[in-house]
Design a protein around this motif. Structure first.
Motif, PDB file in Angstrom:
ATOM      1  N   LEU A 143       0.825  -1.197   0.000  1.00  0.00           N
ATOM      2  CA  LEU A 143       0.000   0.000   0.000  1.00  0.00           C
ATOM      3  C   LEU A 143       0.868   1.260   0.000  1.00  0.00           C
ATOM      4  N   THR A 188       5.976   4.722   0.847  1.00  0.00           N
ATOM      5  CA  THR A 188       5.433   3.649   0.042  1.00  0.00           C
ATOM      6  C   THR A 188       6.482   2.555  -0.054  1.00  0.00           C
ATOM      7  N   GLU A 213      -4.826  -5.759  -8.839  1.00  0.00           N
ATOM      8  CA  GLU A 213      -5.514  -5.694  -7.555  1.00  0.00           C
ATOM      9  C   GLU A 213      -6.930  -6.254  -7.609  1.00  0.00           C
ATOM     10  N   GLN A 266      -6.332   2.654   1.811  1.00  0.00           N
ATOM     11  CA  GLN A 266      -5.208   3.292   1.141  1.00  0.00           C
ATOM     12  C   GLN A 266      -5.096   2.813  -0.305  1.00  0.00           C
ATOM     13  N   THR A 267      -4.257   3.507  -1.054  1.00  0.00           N
ATOM     14  CA  THR A 267      -4.037   3.152  -2.457  1.00  0.00           C
ATOM     15  C   THR A 267      -3.128   1.929  -2.542  1.00  0.00           C
ATOM     16  N   ALA A 313      -0.363  -0.119  -4.378  1.00  0.00           N
ATOM     17  CA  ALA A 313       0.711   0.137  -5.338  1.00  0.00           C
ATOM     18  C   ALA A 313       1.096  -1.114  -6.108  1.00  0.00           C
ATOM     19  N   GLY A 369      -5.042  14.378  -8.353  1.00  0.00           N
ATOM     20  CA  GLY A 369      -6.315  13.802  -8.743  1.00  0.00           C
ATOM     21  C   GLY A 369      -6.995  14.619  -9.834  1.00  0.00           C
ATOM     22  N   SER A 386     -11.568  11.755  -8.925  1.00  0.00           N
ATOM     23  CA  SER A 386     -10.740  10.582  -8.681  1.00  0.00           C
ATOM     24  C   SER A 386      -9.434  11.035  -8.062  1.00  0.00           C
ATOM     25  N   GLY A 387      -8.822  10.154  -7.271  1.00  0.00           N
ATOM     26  CA  GLY A 387      -7.575  10.496  -6.620  1.00  0.00           C
ATOM     27  C   GLY A 387      -7.777  11.490  -5.496  1.00  0.00           C
ATOM     28  N   THR A 388      -6.694  12.164  -5.129  1.00  0.00           N
ATOM     29  CA  THR A 388      -6.717  13.159  -4.066  1.00  0.00           C
ATOM     30  C   THR A 388      -6.014  14.423  -4.537  1.00  0.00           C
ATOM     31  N   THR A 433     -10.426  15.071  -0.746  1.00  0.00           N
ATOM     32  CA  THR A 433     -11.280  14.259  -1.606  1.00  0.00           C
ATOM     33  C   THR A 433     -12.701  14.816  -1.573  1.00  0.00           C
TER      34      THR A 433
END
Length: 651
Positions: free
Chosen positions: A259, A265, A279, A292-293, A295, A319, A348-350, A405
């Motif tokens: 993650l 990261t 994923e 969390q995102t 990776a 984002g 989408s995203g941050t 977000t």
């Protein structure tokens, strides 16, 4: 062979059934010996035959060897095992093994047919043996100094049942929490040996079928893993990912998700026994727990997978977002003020920061919004065309304290100094750089006596006032004169206003609605005057009241509260009122449109009254317009008074 009460009986064949005749009333015992074929073509050996419909039928079966006997009643194909019912009436089979034979007894409820089947008995130790598979899912993330792991062990028990589960993790990992949804955990123990730690979990009941165990653990960073050679590149930063291994499993496989944390990261540097996958391989029940995102994702089927990673700062990707800019332009005497509400919709995203473009001649007053760390105004680099279509614009760089977000709003207030010679003004608006779709609305108001018209509009559409959002209209109490809307395009929007200034006329800012005077003249030469005013005031600071030069002020009250008046004659040495024999005082006023009372009491010396003569008195002069004035004069009793000379109307 058939016997009745121990005696042979005659068998009759009627309507496809065998029958016997019973003689006499009372109880009789009928014994029948017969043979029935054993069916072995489909499944286990079985035998079927019809039986009389009586309340309870008792059967005793003797089979060679050790067997497990089952039976079913009623409709064909519905199997009733010992102690288990599946929709039909059933009886319990009591079996025992004796003299190399199995003797079983069954009590069958009312039915017209019964079928018995049998198989070789399974040894008792094999019946209780547990066979299970495991799917293990890991979510690994790193923060400063700590590697966090969240594991989910999905057990699939294919045979038997158990109340204890065991798994292993590296000895340097520390288990923080173990939970389960479908069963309670009584306790769990940890036993370290060599490089692994064995965790044994005790459940409050035996489980079978599927079962999930959730494990939360952590590992301090900086521990040098003995399995990683010091000669390998980046060996000091390399971290062997701690994975969970279920014990005593028939088959196990797993998935590892690396993650992206807020500060760090994980980057894979060594992969052994694992395969990169998407994923989407993570099941929904585990993927939904990850906030969390993700990776990297790896899948493994071997019992000894190895995955080595290193920590690094995450690469921030901005984002995707849309922007709605609602701007109120306020035209004053010397400034043009702008108040822009910027609504950001993150799709989408941050978002960790935003950049706004604004013309160079604009002064940014303040920027407000949620989770705002700071903002910085810089000149736009380069000499080419800016995002506003002009050269040398400004950029407002906004930073947030957290990843933003969803939807949020910022407010930007700015102003532009107007020149006296300018009759046509370019309206400065804010452009949100990086927005995929940008909409905007512009409303114009006037704070002074100016006439406003749209001189030039580019990529703008007129908008009705009632179509403006409520939050934009509520920013002002003045009427909205012009309104426009726009969307982003290759050609920037532009609005020029033609402003015609008009001279403002002076208006009365204060007035006395009613002035009532009462003067008491004494025979010893003193005139005491009480002046009561009903005043409305919106701007004046003082009420200037001209009194006779010899007047002595006794008291002043404003709206019922005592006030100390100021002497206005000492401001200048050449005051005209002072030379004319007047005394000017200043009384501090209130700002009130509803009106308030002002009371002044003063005494003026006059000539004493003799046998004959005249008495003269004058009223004070306020510097406000007086609508109505009333004067009551009280004279001593005794003398005869002749006609009164005055410039007021006698009543």
């Amino acid at each position: 062979d058939v016997t009745i009460d121990g005696k042979p009986a005659t068998i009759l064949d009627q309507d496809g059934q065998f029958k016997v005749l019973l003689h006499g009333r009372g109880k009789h015992q009928v014994s029948v010996a017969f043979q029935s074929p054993v069916h072995q073509q489909q499944g286990p050996p079985s035998v079927s035959f019809p039986i009389p419909r009586v309340a309870i039928s008792e059967f005793e079966l003797v089979l060679a060897g050790k067997k497990d006997i089952t039976f079913y009643t009623g409709q064909h194909g519905i199997l009733v095992q010992q102690g288990v019912s599946q929709g039909q009436s059933s009886g319990e089979v009591n079996s025992q093994f004796k003299d190399n034979a199995t003797i079983g007894k069954a009590f069958i409820p009312m039915t017209d047919a019964v079928t018995f089947s049998w198989i070789d008995a399974i040894p008792k130790d094999l019946k209780t043996e547990v066979r299970a598979n495991a799917n293990i899912y890991h979510a690994i993330s790193a923060e400063e100094g700590v590697l966090y792991g969240k594991g989910l062990v999905d057990y699939e028990i294919t045979h038997g049942e158990t109340s204890t589960l065991s798994f292993q993790i590296p000895v340097i990992a520390q288990v923080n929490r173990i939970t389960a949804v479908t069963a309670g955990i009584s306790d769990w123990t940890a036993e370290a040996k060599d490089e692994v730690k064995t965790i044994t979990v005790f459940l409050d009941r035996k489980i079978k079928d599927n079962f999930q165990l959730q494990v939360e653990y952590e590992q301090l960073l900086g521990h040098q893993n003995a399995s990683i050679s010091a000669t390998e590149p980046q060996s000091l930063e390399a971290i062997k990912v701690p994975l969970i291994k279920a014990l005593e499993m028939h088959r196990q496989r797993g998935i590892v998700a690396l993650l992206v944390g807020s500060e760090l990261t994980l980057k894979p540097i060594k992969e052994q026994g694992v395969t990169r996958v998407g994923e989407n391989q993570l099941p929904a029940f585990f993927r939904n727990q990850i906030t969390q995102t993700i990776a990297h994702t790896f899948k493994y089927t071997s019992e000894m997978p190895q995955l080595t990673v290193e920590t690094m700062a995450p690469i921030r990707k901005q984002g995707k977002y849309d922007a709605q800019v609602d701007t109120l332009i306020s035209l004053g005497e010397v400034t043009m003020r702008g108040s822009a509400g910027i609504q950001i919709d993150v799709k989408s995203g941050t978002v960790l920061g935003l950049v706004f473009a604004i013309p160079a001649e604009v002064n940014v007053l303040n920027v407000t919004g949620p989770s705002l760390r700071n903002h910085k105004v810089t000149s736009e680099s380069g000499t080419g065309e800016s995002s506003l279509g002009k050269k040398g614009g400004q950029l407002i760089q906004v930073e947030f304290t957290q990843e933003m977000t969803g939807q949020f709003q910022l407010e930007v207030n700015y102003e532009n100094i107007l020149g006296d010679s300018k009759s046509e003004l370019a309206v400065p608006t804010i452009q949100v750089n990086g927005a995929e779709v940008q909409h905007g609305r512009i409303a114009v108001e006037a704070l002074t006596a100016v006439e406003v018209q749209a001189a030039k509009t580019v990529q703008l559409s007129t908008l009705e006032i009632n179509e403006l959002p409520q939050q934009l209209v509520l920013k002002t109490t003045n009427p909205i004169l012009l309104a426009f809307k726009y969307v982003n395009s290759e050609t920037p929007h532009q609005l020029n206003l033609k402003m015609t200034r008009h001279q403002e006329l002076a208006v009365q800012v204060a007035a006395i609605e009613t002035a009532r005077y009462q003067t008491l003249i004494t025979d010893d030469g003193l005139a005491v005057t009480t002046a009561r005013f009903d005043v409305r005031n919106s701007r004046l600071q003082f009420l200037r009241l001209s009194l006779p030069q010899e007047a002595d002020v006794w008291s002043v009250f404003v709206n019922g509260k005592a006030e100390k008046p100021a002497n206005a004659n000492n401001q200048t040495s050449n005051n005209a009122d002072s030379q004319s024999g007047q005394k000017d005082i200043l009384i501090k006023m209130l700002n009130s449109a509803t009106g308030f009372p002002v009371e002044v009491i003063y005494a003026t010396p006059i000539d004493k009254m003799g046998l004959f003569g005249s008495v003269t008195s004058k009223l004070p002069q306020p510097d406000m317009v007086v609508t109505h004035s009333y004067w009551d004069v009280y004279l001593p009793v005794g003398p005869n008074y002749q006609a009164v000379e005055t410039n007021m109307n006698l009543v």
